[in-house]
Design a protein around this motif. Structure first.
Motif, PDB file in Angstrom:
ATOM      1  N   THR A 108      51.390  10.447  70.648  1.00  0.00           N
ATOM      2  CA  THR A 108      51.583   9.935  72.006  1.00  0.00           C
ATOM      3  C   THR A 108      52.062  11.008  72.978  1.00  0.00           C
ATOM      4  O   THR A 108      52.207  10.740  74.169  1.00  0.00           O
ATOM      5  CB  THR A 108      52.582   8.771  71.995  1.00  0.00           C
ATOM      6  N   GLY A 109      52.308  12.196  72.492  1.00  0.00           N
ATOM      7  CA  GLY A 109      52.778  13.301  73.317  1.00  0.00           C
ATOM      8  C   GLY A 109      53.261  14.406  72.420  1.00  0.00           C
ATOM      9  O   GLY A 109      53.316  14.251  71.194  1.00  0.00           O
ATOM     10  N   PRO A 110      53.620  15.562  72.989  1.00  0.00           N
ATOM     11  CA  PRO A 110      54.087  16.671  72.147  1.00  0.00           C
ATOM     12  C   PRO A 110      55.267  16.264  71.264  1.00  0.00           C
ATOM     13  O   PRO A 110      56.310  15.854  71.760  1.00  0.00           O
ATOM     14  CB  PRO A 110      54.496  17.728  73.177  1.00  0.00           C
ATOM     15  N   GLY A 111      55.059  16.336  69.952  1.00  0.00           N
ATOM     16  CA  GLY A 111      56.130  16.006  69.013  1.00  0.00           C
ATOM     17  C   GLY A 111      56.475  14.536  68.935  1.00  0.00           C
ATOM     18  O   GLY A 111      57.520  14.178  68.389  1.00  0.00           O
ATOM     19  N   ARG A 112      55.583  13.641  69.423  1.00  0.00           N
ATOM     20  CA  ARG A 112      55.877  12.205  69.409  1.00  0.00           C
ATOM     21  C   ARG A 112      54.684  11.439  68.854  1.00  0.00           C
ATOM     22  O   ARG A 112      53.531  11.767  69.156  1.00  0.00           O
ATOM     23  CB  ARG A 112      56.205  11.690  70.812  1.00  0.00           C
ATOM     24  N   TRP A 113      54.997  10.400  68.076  1.00  0.00           N
ATOM     25  CA  TRP A 113      53.971   9.551  67.491  1.00  0.00           C
ATOM     26  C   TRP A 113      54.318   8.090  67.716  1.00  0.00           C
ATOM     27  O   TRP A 113      55.489   7.717  67.809  1.00  0.00           O
ATOM     28  CB  TRP A 113      53.825   9.843  65.987  1.00  0.00           C
ATOM     29  N   SER A 114      53.290   7.271  67.802  1.00  0.00           N
ATOM     30  CA  SER A 114      53.482   5.842  68.037  1.00  0.00           C
ATOM     31  C   SER A 114      54.316   5.230  66.918  1.00  0.00           C
ATOM     32  O   SER A 114      54.125   5.550  65.742  1.00  0.00           O
ATOM     33  CB  SER A 114      52.123   5.145  68.105  1.00  0.00           C
ATOM     34  N   PRO A 115      55.253   4.319  67.245  1.00  0.00           N
ATOM     35  CA  PRO A 115      56.003   3.628  66.187  1.00  0.00           C
ATOM     36  C   PRO A 115      55.165   2.595  65.454  1.00  0.00           C
ATOM     37  O   PRO A 115      55.565   2.111  64.396  1.00  0.00           O
ATOM     38  CB  PRO A 115      57.155   2.966  66.958  1.00  0.00           C
ATOM     39  N   THR A 116      54.012   2.226  65.997  1.00  0.00           N
ATOM     40  CA  THR A 116      53.123   1.286  65.324  1.00  0.00           C
ATOM     41  C   THR A 116      51.965   2.049  64.702  1.00  0.00           C
ATOM     42  O   THR A 116      51.641   3.168  65.105  1.00  0.00           O
ATOM     43  CB  THR A 116      52.584   0.241  66.301  1.00  0.00           C
ATOM     44  N   TRP A 117      51.330   1.443  63.733  1.00  0.00           N
ATOM     45  CA  TRP A 117      50.295   2.119  62.980  1.00  0.00           C
ATOM     46  C   TRP A 117      49.059   1.252  62.870  1.00  0.00           C
ATOM     47  O   TRP A 117      49.116   0.038  63.074  1.00  0.00           O
ATOM     48  CB  TRP A 117      50.794   2.494  61.581  1.00  0.00           C
ATOM     49  N   THR A 118      47.958   1.884  62.537  1.00  0.00           N
ATOM     50  CA  THR A 118      46.740   1.171  62.182  1.00  0.00           C
ATOM     51  C   THR A 118      46.337   1.604  60.778  1.00  0.00           C
ATOM     52  O   THR A 118      46.679   2.691  60.321  1.00  0.00           O
ATOM     53  CB  THR A 118      45.602   1.479  63.166  1.00  0.00           C
ATOM     54  N   ALA A 119      45.620   0.735  60.092  1.00  0.00           N
ATOM     55  CA  ALA A 119      45.127   1.065  58.758  1.00  0.00           C
ATOM     56  C   ALA A 119      43.919   1.975  58.906  1.00  0.00           C
ATOM     57  O   ALA A 119      42.888   1.581  59.459  1.00  0.00           O
ATOM     58  CB  ALA A 119      44.766  -0.200  58.003  1.00  0.00           C
TER      59      ALA A 119
END
Length: 428
Positions: free
Chosen positions: A216-227
């Motif tokens: 979602t941005g530099p050094g950041r990832w979504s807290p939700t996931w997809t399979a």
């Protein structure tokens, strides 16, 4: 040749030279004789023009009890993940400084829960997978580590069969994260399917898959996931080729037979299902599930089988200078304890990183000889670099290779967790 961001308040850190960790009996020792690329040479019989050097083996004092992952920081310094034990909170991260035959250990983190994968991220930070989260840090300031993925299953060993997290970065920066299956075959102790209303395995809704966490941005990832890919019992071994292809080494189920079922190499594609817990080999329904439930014809089949119970735990593409004949090949560590395991292999690939395969092939077994793959099934066109890594009394234990890394000089470094050793493949 065989064809033949959240700060981690609970992280306990030790940034000064480590005290001795909880005592553990060292593994059986590697005897040494001669020199292997500047290090003591083990007596493990290797493929021609290769040798296996002993960097370090635990005999007490400082250092990891169960080394798993390796990451080179400089010509002399490495990071090594230490599983510790199969219990939460007993793992560690170590810095290993190697100067000739002298190895100095400094513990950077302690109190970790089953740490395994360690890798550089696209932002230059180091990323480390624990049992239920992935953290990121600067090796110069490990006390400032932050969690970038949380909420992975708390897979304690005796409550969940596959507790280790693993990850790779996709081309768009997304994290592809292993979440292992919570059981061997999704069966009750009585051998009946743990099924949902549709008759499918009820344990596959959030586990037995590779999850995708979008960047979602530099050094950041979504807290939700997809399979991303499902029907995968345990994806500890994953690799991404520069072409974009993603491959996985599947540890298949634990049937009692030594020669069934076969492990697998799968090419992972978004939305595909790879058969766990219904099917194994190319299209064999597993005991406990009916052919109607298994629907093996709808499963995405493996691109190659691997020997039964090989237990692949690491995959990488060799890109070093020391072994030009291996450049572009897929290296795999086979960690299992049965007759086909305890090996490092180099698999031939095409320009897109796909394993080259043969049919009517054989795989080597210890102490000697070979057994057939299913006659019409694809089998890897591979060279075993460690053909003599079975246990030899008074000489060396059976190898248990886990993490691998290609060093800056092109040598191949290996973590052996059962024997608490760091080893190095080089030229004699």
């Amino acid at each position: 040749m065989i064809r033949s961001l959240v700060s981690v308040a609970a992280l306990a850190l030790a940034c000064c030279p480590a005290a001795t960790t909880q005592a553990q009996a060292p593994g059986r020792p590697y005897a040494v004789q001669g020199v292997c690329g500047g290090l003591p040479a083990t007596t493990v019989r290797m493929a021609e023009s290769y040798c296996l050097g002993r960097v370090w083996q635990r005999t007490g004092g400082d250092g990891p009890r169960m080394p798993r992952g390796l990451l080179q920081l400089s010509e002399t310094d490495w990071l090594v993940t230490d599983l510790g034990t199969w219990d939460a909170g007993r793992g560690a991260l170590w810095r290993m400084r190697v100067q000739g035959e002298t190895v100095v250990w400094t513990r950077l983190m302690r109190g970790l829960s089953m740490p395994h994968t360690i890798a550089r991220g696209p932002d230059g930070r180091v990323y480390l997978a624990e049992m239920s989260r992935i953290i990121a840090f600067d090796p110069a300031r490990p006390e400032a580590a932050v969690a970038v993925v949380e909420g992975l299953p708390d897979n304690r060993l005796h409550e969940n069969r596959h507790p280790l997290s693993s990850f790779i970065f996709d081309g768009d920066g997304a994290l592809l994260v292993n979440v292992g299956a919570p059981s061997d075959r999704c069966l009750t102790p009585a051998g009946r399917p743990i099924a949902d209303a549709s008759g499918q395995c009820a344990q596959g809704a959030e586990q037995a898959m590779v999850r995708r966490y979008a960047m979602t941005g530099p050094g950041r990832w979504s807290p939700t996931w997809t399979a991303y890919a499902t029907g995968l019992r345990n994806s500890v071994a994953m690799v991404r080729h520069p072409s974009g292809a993603v491959y996985q080494g599947e540890n298949s189920v634990d049937l009692t037979t030594a020669n069934r079922p076969f492990d697998e190499i799968n090419r992972l594609t978004a939305g595909a299902h790879y058969g766990w817990p219904y099917c194994t080999d190319m299209a064999t329904a597993l005991p406990g599930w009916s052919a109607r439930q298994a629907r093996c014809g709808q499963r995405t089949p493996p691109v190659s089988l691997l020997p039964p119970h090989a237990a692949p735990l690491a995959m990488l593409y060799y890109d070093g200078a020391m072994f030009p004949e291996l450049r572009g090949r897929m290296l795999m560590s086979w960690h299992g304890h049965r007759q086909a395991a305890g090996r490092v292999v180099a698999i031939e690939t095409d320009a897109n990183g796909a394993p080259l395969t043969d049919t009517r092939a054989l795989y080597a077994v210890y102490p000697r000889g070979a057994l057939p793959y299913p006659s019409s099934a694809p089998a890897p066109r591979a060279r075993v670099l460690t053909p003599g890594w079975n246990a030899v009394a008074g000489s060396h234990p059976m190898g248990a290779p886990v993490g691998m890394a290609v060093a800056r000089d092109g040598s191949i470094w290996i973590a052996d967790d059962r024997n608490a050793a760091i080893l190095r493949i080089a030229r004699p």
